[in-house]
Write a protein that holds these residues in place. Structure first.
Motif, PDB file in Angstrom:
ATOM      1  N   ARG A 124       0.824  -1.217   0.000  1.00 28.17           N
ATOM      2  CA  ARG A 124       0.000   0.000   0.000  1.00 28.17           C
ATOM      3  C   ARG A 124       0.855   1.262   0.000  1.00 28.17           C
ATOM      4  N   LEU A 125       1.976   1.215   0.709  1.00 30.29           N
ATOM      5  CA  LEU A 125       2.853   2.388   0.791  1.00 30.29           C
ATOM      6  C   LEU A 125       3.385   2.791  -0.582  1.00 30.29           C
ATOM      7  N   THR A 126       3.690   1.804  -1.420  1.00 25.76           N
ATOM      8  CA  THR A 126       4.252   2.092  -2.747  1.00 25.76           C
ATOM      9  C   THR A 126       3.176   2.247  -3.821  1.00 25.76           C
ATOM     10  N   ALA A 127       1.913   2.110  -3.447  1.00 22.31           N
ATOM     11  CA  ALA A 127       0.814   2.151  -4.412  1.00 22.31           C
ATOM     12  C   ALA A 127       0.786   3.407  -5.290  1.00 22.31           C
ATOM     13  N   PRO A 128       1.181   4.592  -4.795  1.00 27.17           N
ATOM     14  CA  PRO A 128       1.136   5.778  -5.661  1.00 27.17           C
ATOM     15  C   PRO A 128       2.039   5.687  -6.890  1.00 27.17           C
ATOM     16  N   LEU A 129       2.934   4.715  -6.934  1.00 23.57           N
ATOM     17  CA  LEU A 129       3.857   4.582  -8.060  1.00 23.57           C
ATOM     18  C   LEU A 129       3.254   3.806  -9.229  1.00 23.57           C
ATOM     19  N   SER A 130       2.018   3.356  -9.099  1.00 22.02           N
ATOM     20  CA  SER A 130       1.405   2.566 -10.171  1.00 22.02           C
ATOM     21  C   SER A 130      -0.072   2.909 -10.299  1.00 22.02           C
ATOM     22  N   ASP A 131      -0.674   2.472 -11.410  1.00 19.75           N
ATOM     23  CA  ASP A 131      -2.130   2.504 -11.546  1.00 19.75           C
ATOM     24  C   ASP A 131      -2.653   1.249 -10.859  1.00 19.75           C
ATOM     25  N   ASN A 132      -3.683   1.393 -10.023  1.00 21.91           N
ATOM     26  CA  ASN A 132      -4.059   0.286  -9.160  1.00 21.91           C
ATOM     27  C   ASN A 132      -5.492  -0.174  -9.355  1.00 21.91           C
ATOM     28  N   LEU A 133      -5.655  -1.499  -9.251  1.00 20.04           N
ATOM     29  CA  LEU A 133      -6.957  -2.144  -9.322  1.00 20.04           C
ATOM     30  C   LEU A 133      -7.158  -2.950  -8.044  1.00 20.04           C
ATOM     31  N   ALA A 134      -8.403  -3.195  -7.689  1.00 15.49           N
ATOM     32  CA  ALA A 134      -8.730  -4.047  -6.546  1.00 15.49           C
ATOM     33  C   ALA A 134      -9.917  -4.913  -6.930  1.00 15.49           C
ATOM     34  N   CYS A 147      -7.770   4.053  -6.812  1.00 15.12           N
ATOM     35  CA  CYS A 147      -7.797   2.620  -7.079  1.00 15.12           C
ATOM     36  C   CYS A 147      -9.169   2.268  -7.642  1.00 15.12           C
ATOM     37  N   LYS A 148      -9.195   1.486  -8.697  1.00  9.99           N
ATOM     38  CA  LYS A 148     -10.441   1.132  -9.373  1.00  9.99           C
ATOM     39  C   LYS A 148     -10.811  -0.310  -9.049  1.00  9.99           C
ATOM     40  N   VAL A 149     -12.069  -0.534  -8.715  1.00 15.00           N
ATOM     41  CA  VAL A 149     -12.549  -1.884  -8.462  1.00 15.00           C
ATOM     42  C   VAL A 149     -12.903  -2.541  -9.793  1.00 15.00           C
ATOM     43  N   VAL A 150     -12.296  -3.681 -10.064  1.00 13.79           N
ATOM     44  CA  VAL A 150     -12.604  -4.482 -11.257  1.00 13.79           C
ATOM     45  C   VAL A 150     -12.866  -5.905 -10.799  1.00 13.79           C
ATOM     46  N   ARG A 151     -14.013  -6.417 -11.130  1.00 17.06           N
ATOM     47  CA  ARG A 151     -14.417  -7.731 -10.635  1.00 17.06           C
ATOM     48  C   ARG A 151     -13.532  -8.862 -11.167  1.00 17.06           C
ATOM     49  N   ASN A 152     -13.407  -9.902 -10.351  1.00 19.34           N
ATOM     50  CA  ASN A 152     -12.869 -11.158 -10.851  1.00 19.34           C
ATOM     51  C   ASN A 152     -13.832 -11.724 -11.881  1.00 19.34           C
ATOM     52  N   PHE A 153     -13.339 -12.624 -12.716  1.00 17.45           N
ATOM     53  CA  PHE A 153     -14.187 -13.175 -13.778  1.00 17.45           C
ATOM     54  C   PHE A 153     -13.630 -14.522 -14.215  1.00 17.45           C
ATOM     55  N   ILE A 154     -14.414 -15.250 -14.988  1.00 19.73           N
ATOM     56  CA  ILE A 154     -13.935 -16.479 -15.611  1.00 19.73           C
ATOM     57  C   ILE A 154     -14.400 -16.506 -17.058  1.00 19.73           C
ATOM     58  N   ASP A 155     -13.750 -17.322 -17.858  1.00 22.87           N
ATOM     59  CA  ASP A 155     -14.151 -17.519 -19.246  1.00 22.87           C
ATOM     60  C   ASP A 155     -15.237 -18.586 -19.262  1.00 22.87           C
ATOM     61  N   THR A 156     -16.480 -18.171 -19.403  1.00 29.37           N
ATOM     62  CA  THR A 156     -17.585 -19.123 -19.338  1.00 29.37           C
ATOM     63  C   THR A 156     -17.641 -20.041 -20.552  1.00 29.37           C
ATOM     64  N   ARG A 157     -16.896 -19.710 -21.609  1.00 25.54           N
ATOM     65  CA  ARG A 157     -16.872 -20.603 -22.767  1.00 25.54           C
ATOM     66  C   ARG A 157     -16.151 -21.906 -22.451  1.00 25.54           C
ATOM     67  N   GLN A 158     -15.336 -21.899 -21.392  1.00 24.87           N
ATOM     68  CA  GLN A 158     -14.599 -23.097 -21.007  1.00 24.87           C
ATOM     69  C   GLN A 158     -15.362 -23.963 -20.005  1.00 24.87           C
ATOM     70  N   VAL A 159     -16.537 -23.516 -19.591  1.00 25.78           N
ATOM     71  CA  VAL A 159     -17.284 -24.225 -18.552  1.00 25.78           C
ATOM     72  C   VAL A 159     -18.023 -25.411 -19.152  1.00 25.78           C
ATOM     73  N   LEU A 160     -17.859 -26.564 -18.524  1.00 24.44           N
ATOM     74  CA  LEU A 160     -18.554 -27.763 -18.971  1.00 24.44           C
ATOM     75  C   LEU A 160     -20.042 -27.673 -18.614  1.00 24.44           C
ATOM     76  N   PRO A 161     -20.915 -28.301 -19.414  1.00 22.53           N
ATOM     77  CA  PRO A 161     -22.354 -28.301 -19.065  1.00 22.53           C
ATOM     78  C   PRO A 161     -22.563 -28.883 -17.674  1.00 22.53           C
ATOM     79  N   CYS A 162     -23.423 -28.243 -16.883  1.00 19.41           N
ATOM     80  CA  CYS A 162     -23.615 -28.689 -15.510  1.00 19.41           C
ATOM     81  C   CYS A 162     -24.529 -29.908 -15.442  1.00 19.41           C
ATOM     82  N   THR A 163     -24.337 -30.684 -14.407  1.00 21.57           N
ATOM     83  CA  THR A 163     -25.190 -31.837 -14.149  1.00 21.57           C
ATOM     84  C   THR A 163     -26.421 -31.359 -13.392  1.00 21.57           C
ATOM     85  N   GLU A 164     -27.596 -31.739 -13.848  1.00 20.31           N
ATOM     86  CA  GLU A 164     -28.814 -31.304 -13.156  1.00 20.31           C
ATOM     87  C   GLU A 164     -28.892 -31.956 -11.785  1.00 20.31           C
ATOM     88  N   ARG A 165     -29.103 -31.145 -10.770  1.00 23.00           N
ATOM     89  CA  ARG A 165     -29.226 -31.661  -9.415  1.00 23.00           C
ATOM     90  C   ARG A 165     -30.614 -32.290  -9.235  1.00 23.00           C
TER      91      ARG A 165
END
Length: 351
Positions: A124-134, A147-165
């Protein structure tokens, strides 16, 4: 334009999963991307995953001289994107010797032990030296800088079809996925497991509290796995009784596969998980009551919540949904990239 993703990693967790997804997002959209590891750790699962996706990676071998040489290859239009406190601090310190922009992402939702807190303070102390995301608002607040909030994500094209519960089945299949630590609430998960011995309880991960599993008689312990992809179809509910979080990749992956998530309301989980399955962190003991409720669901209700979870990930936490934000972060212009590629091809032909 090129993006170099920089990290120091000895295992596979949330940061590594994020870097893999980010690298695949860029690679699939014809953006030049490379991953630089500060050190090489034998049998690290991320290496094979990157190679499988056709993504280049290199090692600095723990040498600052090698880091400096690799960074000197970057041009002004390129971006050095560091992940984790060690790589982020190094990237900022080398910024005067690097023509590229420096971007860092703050991932840690937990404060950790004294050593980790010291590293994060330096981060955090060195954060002013870069552009920051959280990855969450709570993390952004702790950074205390622009600091800009950017959500985590996944590539849903790689997701296998789910098994119906089937719903209402006995036993249901529960899982804990992540670091076996106090912050992640492994002790709370095991307490829930003791209350419902008629159900299946799985644990995926490793960490300082692994010894707690020695007394967990009704838990199937899988250890740290390179990928959860082949396991989600055998999991009905992901339980996350965390004391601290950011926006866990495991929760996004679970919901993309149609797995229900029950969690404490920490970090950004409230943006992802249906509020009916969130409990206040101090009142985590409410989780067993939720388990009682879902154990009686009919198949149609299970399938309804599966579809809702998958839609939420697809529309708000997928690579497709986040691509425009990362285009802006990296200042990526497809037209400019095409022109650069054409120029490079002409140069190669002349040579």
């Amino acid at each position: 334009m090129k993006v170099m993703l920089f990290l120091d990693s000895s295992g596979f967790g949330g940061i590594e999963s994020h870097v893999l997804q980010l690298a695949m997002m860029l690679h699939q959209r014809q953006v030049a991307v490379e991953v630089m590891f500060f050190r090489h750790y034998p049998r690290h699962p991320l290496y094979a995953r990157l190679a499988q996706a056709g993504i280049c990676y290199r090692f600095a071998r723990g040498s600052l001289r090698v880091v400096r040489r690799m960074l000197s290859e970057l041009a002004a239009m390129d971006t050095l994107h560091a992940h984790g406190y060690k790589a982020s601090v190094l990237a900022r310190l080398f910024k005067p010797l690097c023509a590229a922009r420096v971007v860092t992402t703050f991932h840690a939702g937990e404060t950790g032990d004294r050593k980790v807190r010291c590293y994060e303070w330096l981060n955090r102390l060195t954060a002013p030296l870069s552009d920051n995301l959280a990855v969450s608002e709570s993390i952004r607040t702790r950074v205390g800088r622009d600091c800009k909030v950017v959500r985590n994500f996944i590539d849903t094209r790689q997701v296998l079809p789910c098994t119906e519960r089937t719903g209402g089945q006995s036993p249901l299949r529960f899982a804990f996925v992540g670091r076996l630590s106090h912050e992640k609430g492994l002790d709370r998960y095991l307490a829930c497991a003791r209350l419902f011995p008629e159900h299946q309880w799985h644990v995926f991960g490793d960490g300082p509290q692994a010894e707690l599993l020695n007394e967990a008689q009704n838990c199937m312990v899988h250890g740290a796995v390179a990928s959860m992809e082949t396991y989600w179809s055998g999991i009905d509910v992901l339980v996350m009784p965390s004391r601290q979080e950011g926006l866990p990749m495991a929760a996004i992956e679970a919901m993309a596969h149609g797995t229900l998530v029950i969690a404490t309301q920490v970090g950004q989980l409230s943006e992802l998980v249906d509020h009916r399955f969130l409990v206040p962190e101090p009142d985590w003991q409410q989780i067993p009551a939720l388990i009682d409720v879902i154990a009686g669901w009919e198949p149609g209700l299970w399938q309804d919540f599966q579809r809702r979870a998958q839609r939420r990930v697809e529309t708000q936490f997928s690579a497709s949904a986040l691509w425009r934000e990362y285009q802006a972060i990296y200042r990526y212009c497809p037209a400019q990239q095409s022109a650069e590629t054409a120029t490079a091809a002409q140069t190669t032909t002349v040579e």
